[in-house]
Design a protein around this motif. Sequence first.
Motif, PDB file in Angstrom:
ATOM      1  N   ASN A   1      36.033 -33.676  68.350  1.00  0.00           N
ATOM      2  CA  ASN A   1      36.611 -32.195  68.335  1.00  0.00           C
ATOM      3  C   ASN A   1      36.131 -31.202  69.477  1.00  0.00           C
ATOM      4  OD1 ASN A   1      37.526 -32.734  65.629  1.00  0.00           O
ATOM      5  ND2 ASN A   1      35.730 -32.282  64.581  1.00  0.00           N
ATOM      6  N   ILE A   2      34.969 -31.603  70.121  1.00  0.00           N
ATOM      7  CA  ILE A   2      34.720 -30.824  71.451  1.00  0.00           C
ATOM      8  C   ILE A   2      35.671 -30.925  72.296  1.00  0.00           C
ATOM      9  CG2 ILE A   2      33.052 -30.413  73.122  1.00  0.00           C
ATOM     10  CD1 ILE A   2      30.703 -31.540  71.181  1.00  0.00           C
ATOM     11  N   PHE A   3      36.308 -32.058  72.491  1.00  0.00           N
ATOM     12  CA  PHE A   3      37.295 -32.289  73.627  1.00  0.00           C
ATOM     13  C   PHE A   3      38.581 -32.189  73.204  1.00  0.00           C
ATOM     14  CE2 PHE A   3      33.473 -34.439  74.209  1.00  0.00           C
ATOM     15  CZ  PHE A   3      32.895 -33.884  75.616  1.00  0.00           C
ATOM     16  N   HIS A   4      39.090 -32.025  71.737  1.00  0.00           N
ATOM     17  CA  HIS A   4      40.376 -31.853  71.267  1.00  0.00           C
ATOM     18  C   HIS A   4      41.032 -30.631  71.746  1.00  0.00           C
ATOM     19  CE1 HIS A   4      43.663 -32.811  68.721  1.00  0.00           C
ATOM     20  NE2 HIS A   4      43.507 -31.741  67.945  1.00  0.00           N
TER      21      HIS A   4
ATOM     22  N   PHE B   1      32.345 -37.153  57.587  1.00  0.00           N
ATOM     23  CA  PHE B   1      32.766 -36.006  56.680  1.00  0.00           C
ATOM     24  C   PHE B   1      34.018 -35.402  56.902  1.00  0.00           C
ATOM     25  CE2 PHE B   1      32.501 -31.393  56.223  1.00  0.00           C
ATOM     26  CZ  PHE B   1      32.021 -31.282  54.757  1.00  0.00           C
ATOM     27  N   LYS B   2      34.787 -35.055  56.040  1.00  0.00           N
ATOM     28  CA  LYS B   2      35.931 -34.123  56.307  1.00  0.00           C
ATOM     29  C   LYS B   2      35.852 -32.853  55.407  1.00  0.00           C
ATOM     30  CE  LYS B   2      38.981 -38.161  57.054  1.00  0.00           C
ATOM     31  NZ  LYS B   2      40.254 -38.727  56.568  1.00  0.00           N
ATOM     32  N   ASP B   3      36.311 -31.885  56.104  1.00  0.00           N
ATOM     33  CA  ASP B   3      36.413 -30.544  55.407  1.00  0.00           C
ATOM     34  C   ASP B   3      37.653 -30.563  54.543  1.00  0.00           C
ATOM     35  OD1 ASP B   3      38.571 -29.971  57.062  1.00  0.00           O
ATOM     36  OD2 ASP B   3      37.357 -28.752  58.385  1.00  0.00           O
ATOM     37  N   ALA B   4      37.732 -29.305  53.861  1.00  0.00           N
ATOM     38  CA  ALA B   4      38.604 -29.162  52.949  1.00  0.00           C
ATOM     39  C   ALA B   4      40.126 -29.377  53.501  1.00  0.00           C
ATOM     40  CB  ALA B   4      38.777 -27.779  52.417  1.00  0.00           C
ATOM     41  N   SER B   5      40.506 -29.070  54.766  1.00  0.00           N
ATOM     42  CA  SER B   5      41.672 -29.254  55.433  1.00  0.00           C
ATOM     43  C   SER B   5      41.981 -30.472  56.114  1.00  0.00           C
ATOM     44  CB  SER B   5      41.890 -28.139  56.467  1.00  0.00           C
ATOM     45  OG  SER B   5      40.923 -28.311  57.610  1.00  0.00           O
ATOM     46  N   GLY B   6      41.005 -31.416  55.728  1.00  0.00           N
ATOM     47  CA  GLY B   6      41.036 -32.879  56.235  1.00  0.00           C
ATOM     48  C   GLY B   6      40.722 -32.962  57.763  1.00  0.00           C
ATOM     49  N   VAL B   7      39.971 -32.173  58.223  1.00  0.00           N
ATOM     50  CA  VAL B   7      39.379 -32.156  59.482  1.00  0.00           C
ATOM     51  C   VAL B   7      38.078 -33.041  59.599  1.00  0.00           C
ATOM     52  CG1 VAL B   7      38.413 -31.316  61.865  1.00  0.00           C
ATOM     53  CG2 VAL B   7      40.565 -30.173  60.346  1.00  0.00           C
ATOM     54  N   GLN B   8      38.084 -34.273  60.278  1.00  0.00           N
ATOM     55  CA  GLN B   8      36.955 -34.835  60.111  1.00  0.00           C
ATOM     56  C   GLN B   8      35.624 -34.637  61.154  1.00  0.00           C
ATOM     57  OE1 GLN B   8      37.586 -39.224  59.948  1.00  0.00           O
ATOM     58  NE2 GLN B   8      35.734 -39.604  60.948  1.00  0.00           N
ATOM     59  N   ALA B   9      34.567 -34.450  60.873  1.00  0.00           N
ATOM     60  CA  ALA B   9      33.515 -34.163  61.887  1.00  0.00           C
ATOM     61  C   ALA B   9      33.377 -35.178  62.941  1.00  0.00           C
ATOM     62  CB  ALA B   9      32.113 -33.946  61.287  1.00  0.00           C
ATOM     63  N   SER B  10      33.568 -34.955  64.140  1.00  0.00           N
ATOM     64  CA  SER B  10      33.454 -35.774  65.274  1.00  0.00           C
ATOM     65  C   SER B  10      32.939 -35.348  66.491  1.00  0.00           C
ATOM     66  CB  SER B  10      34.625 -36.648  65.415  1.00  0.00           C
ATOM     67  OG  SER B  10      34.922 -37.393  66.584  1.00  0.00           O
ATOM     68  N   PHE B  11      32.417 -35.940  67.346  1.00  0.00           N
ATOM     69  CA  PHE B  11      32.114 -35.202  68.905  1.00  0.00           C
ATOM     70  C   PHE B  11      33.559 -35.250  69.496  1.00  0.00           C
ATOM     71  CE2 PHE B  11      27.951 -37.774  68.036  1.00  0.00           C
ATOM     72  CZ  PHE B  11      27.248 -36.641  68.009  1.00  0.00           C
TER      73      PHE B  11
ATOM     74  N   ILE C   1      31.465 -30.392  64.062  1.00  0.00           N
ATOM     75  CA  ILE C   1      31.647 -30.009  62.700  1.00  0.00           C
ATOM     76  C   ILE C   1      32.586 -29.256  62.414  1.00  0.00           C
ATOM     77  CG2 ILE C   1      30.594 -29.464  60.518  1.00  0.00           C
ATOM     78  CD1 ILE C   1      29.180 -31.881  61.847  1.00  0.00           C
ATOM     79  N   ASN C   2      32.802 -27.942  63.160  1.00  0.00           N
ATOM     80  CA  ASN C   2      33.733 -27.074  62.830  1.00  0.00           C
ATOM     81  C   ASN C   2      34.628 -27.143  64.366  1.00  0.00           C
ATOM     82  OD1 ASN C   2      35.258 -25.308  61.448  1.00  0.00           O
ATOM     83  ND2 ASN C   2      33.728 -23.676  61.562  1.00  0.00           N
ATOM     84  N   PRO C   3      35.734 -27.356  64.429  1.00  0.00           N
ATOM     85  CA  PRO C   3      36.314 -27.143  65.563  1.00  0.00           C
ATOM     86  C   PRO C   3      36.368 -25.830  65.989  1.00  0.00           C
ATOM     87  CG  PRO C   3      37.912 -28.670  64.225  1.00  0.00           C
ATOM     88  CD  PRO C   3      36.419 -28.136  63.311  1.00  0.00           C
ATOM     89  N   TRP C   4      36.275 -25.759  67.492  1.00  0.00           N
ATOM     90  CA  TRP C   4      35.842 -24.341  68.267  1.00  0.00           C
ATOM     91  C   TRP C   4      37.060 -23.347  67.815  1.00  0.00           C
ATOM     92  CZ3 TRP C   4      39.079 -22.692  72.085  1.00  0.00           C
ATOM     93  CH2 TRP C   4      39.647 -23.606  72.550  1.00  0.00           C
ATOM     94  N   GLN C   5      38.166 -23.980  67.588  1.00  0.00           N
ATOM     95  CA  GLN C   5      39.648 -23.136  67.369  1.00  0.00           C
ATOM     96  C   GLN C   5      39.255 -22.121  66.029  1.00  0.00           C
ATOM     97  OE1 GLN C   5      39.635 -26.256  68.054  1.00  0.00           O
ATOM     98  NE2 GLN C   5      41.367 -26.640  69.610  1.00  0.00           N
TER      99      GLN C   5
END
Length: 461
Positions: free
Chosen positions: A191-194, A179-189, A262-266
């Motif tokens: 994202n926690i470590f990005h 899944f990708k949100d409106a800004s193109g960020v893909q849901a991925s584990f 799902i939602n990057p912590w930033q």
Amino acid sequence: MASNPINEDGTKRSLQNRHVQMIAIGGTIGTGLFLGAGNSIAKTGPSIIIVYAVLGMFFFLMMRAIGEMLYASPEEHTFVAFIAKYLGMGPGVFAAWTYWLGLIFVAMAELTAISTYVQYWFPTWNTSLIQIVFLLVLGSVNLIAAKMFGEAEFWFAMIKIIAIIALIAVGLMMIFTGFKDASGVQASFGNIFHHFQMFPHGMNAFIAAFPMVFFAFQGIEFVSITIGETKNPRKVLPKAVNQTIYRILIFYIGAMVIIMSINPWQEINPAQSPFVQVFKLAGLPAAAAVINFVVLTSAASALNSAIFSAGRHLYTSAMESEAAALKPFRHVSKTGVPSGGIFLSVALMFVSPIISALPQITSAFEFVTSASSDLCILVYALAILAHRQYKKSQDFLSDGFLMPAYKITSPATIIFFAVIFISLFFNPGSVIPAVGAIIWCIGFGGSVWLRYRKPAEVPAK
């Protein structure tokens, strides 16, 4: 059908294992997770997982200490009774009234949250009136019978658990389907470590997250308060303590992992429930309304547990005191509940609308949650000290429900509580309650110490 066993004081053992399990979960999973998680993530980023794991471990150790004493003496109505038994009347009286007052503040916190949630649908409704209605309804539920309370809490907690499982299930589906949100960020584990940083906003912000997470776990000890009204307490207790903490850690840490995947912590909005944010991203138009109902139910559940616990603590304190003024609170109704204790506890909870209206308090919710945490920390620490004395007494059961490696874990848990208390001074909104707790400790604690200076006599083995 067999009738429910009755205790010597008239209260009934009408709660079953499923009730006890849900009361413990319901008392712990509340606004601290559904509402406070966004704020905690914003302060610490992915490190919040470490905070939840560390606090969960120490709460588990505290519950094992309390559970060990309750296993030896399951007739006790509350874990606070062990403080008087093993540390003396002075610490016992101080702990009993301190914990009862802390429960009143817990209820006030939930009332503050409830009025906010109801106004989501009815913004013109009066805050005070909303709180009064909920207090009257749930106070009545608690007055009917312990079993009625148990059934209500069972279903309250069930709704919360379903919401968390739904979040995890929807989140996993979004992750594994790319899944990708409106800004193109893909849901991925990932994202926690990005751009991972242990302290993204500094050490002070990291420490400042501890009080809200502490409040999220606060209430796990409610399971101990149900033992006096539970069938087969020695059979139920070990399962209730062990299974509850495992489930809660899974729910909390599992929810945090999914939310930040799902939602990057930033990008998480600290002022909004992260649950709402995830369901909105999933394309569920009714997400906000559905989650608002869940958090409303969650707050009602925690309020229900706080009323139950406060009523029984006041009853126990009245039974252990010879003061004539406390006589009305020793009354047990025909349905086997301490009605006098419930009445006064609910009456004091009506102070909540007054606190909410004070212009000097910018966040009534933060104020009352901090006040409750301050008071409970003092009692938790005393409970651990009581456990250490229990180990030296003739009550000690070597084949009981033992706290693991208590010679190491016991002092470590006490130090942990001290650290949590200090962390309150890192939040501007928590400073006044923290100072108030110190004043209460010196003032009330000092007066109690002067009255009961005789040290506790621990029965020899």
